[in-house]
Design an enzyme around this catalytic site. Structure first.
Site, PDB file in Angstrom:
ATOM      1  N   HIS A  88      39.731  96.891  -3.509  1.00 47.38           N
ATOM      2  CA  HIS A  88      39.803  97.697  -2.294  1.00 47.38           C
ATOM      3  C   HIS A  88      38.875  97.175  -1.203  1.00 47.38           C
ATOM      4  CE1 HIS A  88      41.830 101.315  -0.939  1.00 47.38           C
ATOM      5  NE2 HIS A  88      40.762 101.642  -0.243  1.00 47.38           N
ATOM      6  N   GLU A 119      32.844 117.145   6.492  1.00 46.84           N
ATOM      7  CA  GLU A 119      33.352 115.943   7.137  1.00 46.84           C
ATOM      8  C   GLU A 119      34.011 116.342   8.450  1.00 46.84           C
ATOM      9  OE1 GLU A 119      35.676 112.986   5.235  1.00 46.84           O
ATOM     10  OE2 GLU A 119      34.300 112.707   3.547  1.00 46.84           O
ATOM     11  N   ASP A 123      35.844 109.383  -0.666  1.00 47.20           N
ATOM     12  CA  ASP A 123      37.084 110.120  -0.393  1.00 47.20           C
ATOM     13  C   ASP A 123      38.231 109.658  -1.281  1.00 47.20           C
ATOM     14  OD1 ASP A 123      36.110 111.820   1.598  1.00 47.20           O
ATOM     15  OD2 ASP A 123      36.417 110.338   3.165  1.00 47.20           O
TER      16      ASP A 123
END
Length: 553
Positions: free
Chosen positions: A98, A299, A183
């Site tokens: 990632h 957030e 997240d």
């Protein structure tokens, strides 16, 4: 003659100690092959394996290694690194792939697939677990917490290549869960700990690197070292947030807490940026309060595109009642801001949850008609982005270039950033979510390798855009990359001293500027734990201490 004798001695020594053999691929492609017999796992030269690790999530860089190691044990990693030091090739650990700027690449070297399917097969085979030393891949225990009281904190020991989603699912079976998250959960433990690991819980618990008790690390020299705050602390502090420069994390001891059963997930809208940031900063100031007097997650995101609010991350806002920016009176410069907050609860606190949330919301200055609430199981909230991933994959919109830009912006300049970027450079179109939320610096350990703005509060601003070949000009890769350059130039010319998170610098001078007065410490750790500079060369911080061509000839 003396030189030839010395070379013969070295080659014979290598063959006898690590089973190294030389396999000629031609003068233009020299490769040294390691005998498969020295590994419990597999060192692959298969084209498909090499192609897979040559690109990452960013799809912005491509670099082919000479081989891919699927480790069957920690000893496999140590053996490879020892050989790399002697023979002169680079090594990089790869989690779920990632990375966004080729950070896990190892040009003309070896990539270690820490989270690959073959590695998972090794660890899931119960018959081989004791031999591989992974019988304690998940080992619950107790330990004194970081505070001076006598409270004992549960922990879990996990393999560095384990994905956080699998850690969560396993620990929930014991009614426990890690405290701090990212997240997206389909990331490796070692990967996020090598950066920081942040999400909406960071204001309360700190990043993931602040919730680690102990590590097993294979250093760049091929030495397996157990480290903690009290034992081999220089390595422990260096590896956390160390961008893979000092060693490869093979085991991490992660702090746990009792897991809640459900989550009340709330979104409210703001048209005024000052009110939005004031409320965010107020909410993170409550981190020391009892759980009934604070939110568990804070957030936010910026809305410059009407389509974004109805499409980002979930079907949170009903398709039957979509929200339009134009319908909100007093929108500040055509931009809206969404505060995203949650409260965790279980059966024992369900009766009081509504009253407690109402009391907290009464102190906030959002648009009264903009409250959107949903309720869901804890694991579903934490794994929320994966659902969005599946939708994007079904439309062919996941495996596209991701020119992401993540910045840590000091609180004192966040209003200037809003004016210059959100209301300026971005215009009224974007091609992905723009996160913005504050964190408390005192929740970060300043002994780690991470550098943050030198203020008590700083903001994460994440421009998580995706580039598309078709469609509008504002969605194309070159346009988005140029926009990122404009944002960085604006910060530089305006004196906004941002720090990049997940940076993709290409020169050591840029890295020196990034680390500032911490560079000397970072360099000292590199010289101590990876003196040949073979690790994580895809970060472009250090060049290996060998010539990649002559060392193979």
């Amino acid at each position: 003659m003396a030189t030839k004798l010395l070379l013969t001695f070295v080659v014979c020594r290598l063959i006898s100690t690590v089973g190294l053999t030389v396999d000629n691929y031609g003068a233009d492609h020299p490769v040294r092959r390691i005998d498969q017999g020295v590994f419990n796992g597999e060192l692959s030269y298969d084209t498909s394996d090499i192609e897979k690790v040559s690109v990452d999530f960013g799809l912005l860089n491509e670099a082919k290694p000479l081989g891919v190691l699927h480790p069957g044990s920690t000893n496999d990693i140590a053996s490879l690194l020892k050989t790399a030091n002697i023979n002169g090739f680079s090594v990089s650990a790869r989690g779920h792939g990632h990375s966004i700027n080729g950070q896990a690449h190892a040009t003309n070297g070896v990539v270690i697939e820490m989270s690959g399917s073959k590695g998972n097969q090794f660890r899931s085979n119960l018959g081989s677990l004791p031999a591989l030393g992974y019988e304690n891949t998940f080992l619950l225990g107790g330990r004194n917490s970081k505070s001076n009281d006598s409270k004992r904190t549960p922990y879990v020991d996990v393999w560095g290549g384990e994905l956080w989603i699998d850690v969560l699912k396993w620990t929930l079976g014991f009614g426990l869960a890690p405290k701090s998250w990212t997240d997206y959960l389909y990331l490796s433990v070692g990967g996020t700990l090598s950066n920081a690991g942040i999400s909406g819980q960071a204001f309360n618990h700190g990043p993931q690197i602040s919730n680690v008790f102990e590590l097993d690390v294979v250093t760049g020299k091929g030495e397996l070292v157990t480290c903690s705050k009290k034992k081999n602390s220089e390595l422990f502090n260096g590896v956390l947030g160390g961008l893979g420069q000092f060693g490869i994390i093979t085991r991490a001891r992660i702090a746990l807490e009792p897991a809640p059963q459900r989550v009340r997930w709330i979104r409210v809208l703001y048209s005024n940026f000052s009110a939005f940031t004031y409320d965010q900063e107020y909410l993170i100031s409550l981190h020391g309060k009892p759980s009934s007097e604070k939110f568990d997650y804070v957030e936010g995101f910026v809305i410059v595109d009407e389509g974004l609010i109805n499409n980002w991350r979930s079907s949170f806002f009903s398709p039957k009642n979509p929200i339009k920016i134009s319908s909100i009176n007093g929108s500040d410069g055509g931009v809206l801001y969404c505060l995203e907050i949650t409260r965790n609860y279980d059966d024992s606190t369900a009766n009081s949850i509504d009253q407690e949330i109402e009391a907290l919301l009464e102190k906030l200055d959002f648009i009264p008609s903009s409250v959107f609430t949903t309720d869901l199981p804890y694991v579903d909230f934490l794994d929320r982005v994966h659902k969005a991933e599946l939708k994007l994959r079904s439309k062919g919109l996941w495996e596209v270039p991701h020119p992401w830009l993540n910045l840590l912006v000091p609180k004192s300049r966040i209003a200037d950033f809003d004016k210059g970027v959100f209301k300026g450079i971005l215009g009224n179109k974007t091609s992905g979510p723009i996160l913005i939320y504050p964190m408390n610096k005192n929740k970060w350990d300043d002994q780690s390798s991470v550098v943050t703005p030198n203020e008590d509060i700083f903001y994460l601003v994440g421009l998580l855009r995706s580039a598309l070949d078709s469609g509008e000009e504002t969605q194309k890769l070159d346009y988005l990359k140029d926009q990122n350059r404009q944002i960085l130039k604006f910060c530089d010319e305006s004196g906004i001293r941002v720090k990049r998170y997940l940076p993709g610098y290409k020169t050591q001078e840029q890295w020196k500027e990034h680390f500032g007065d911490r560079w000397g410490q970072f360099l000292k750790r590199k010289n101590e734990f990876d003196p040949m500079r073979i690790l994580a060369t895809g970060q472009h911080i250090f060049k290996p201490s060998f010539d990649s061509v002559s060392s193979f000839r």
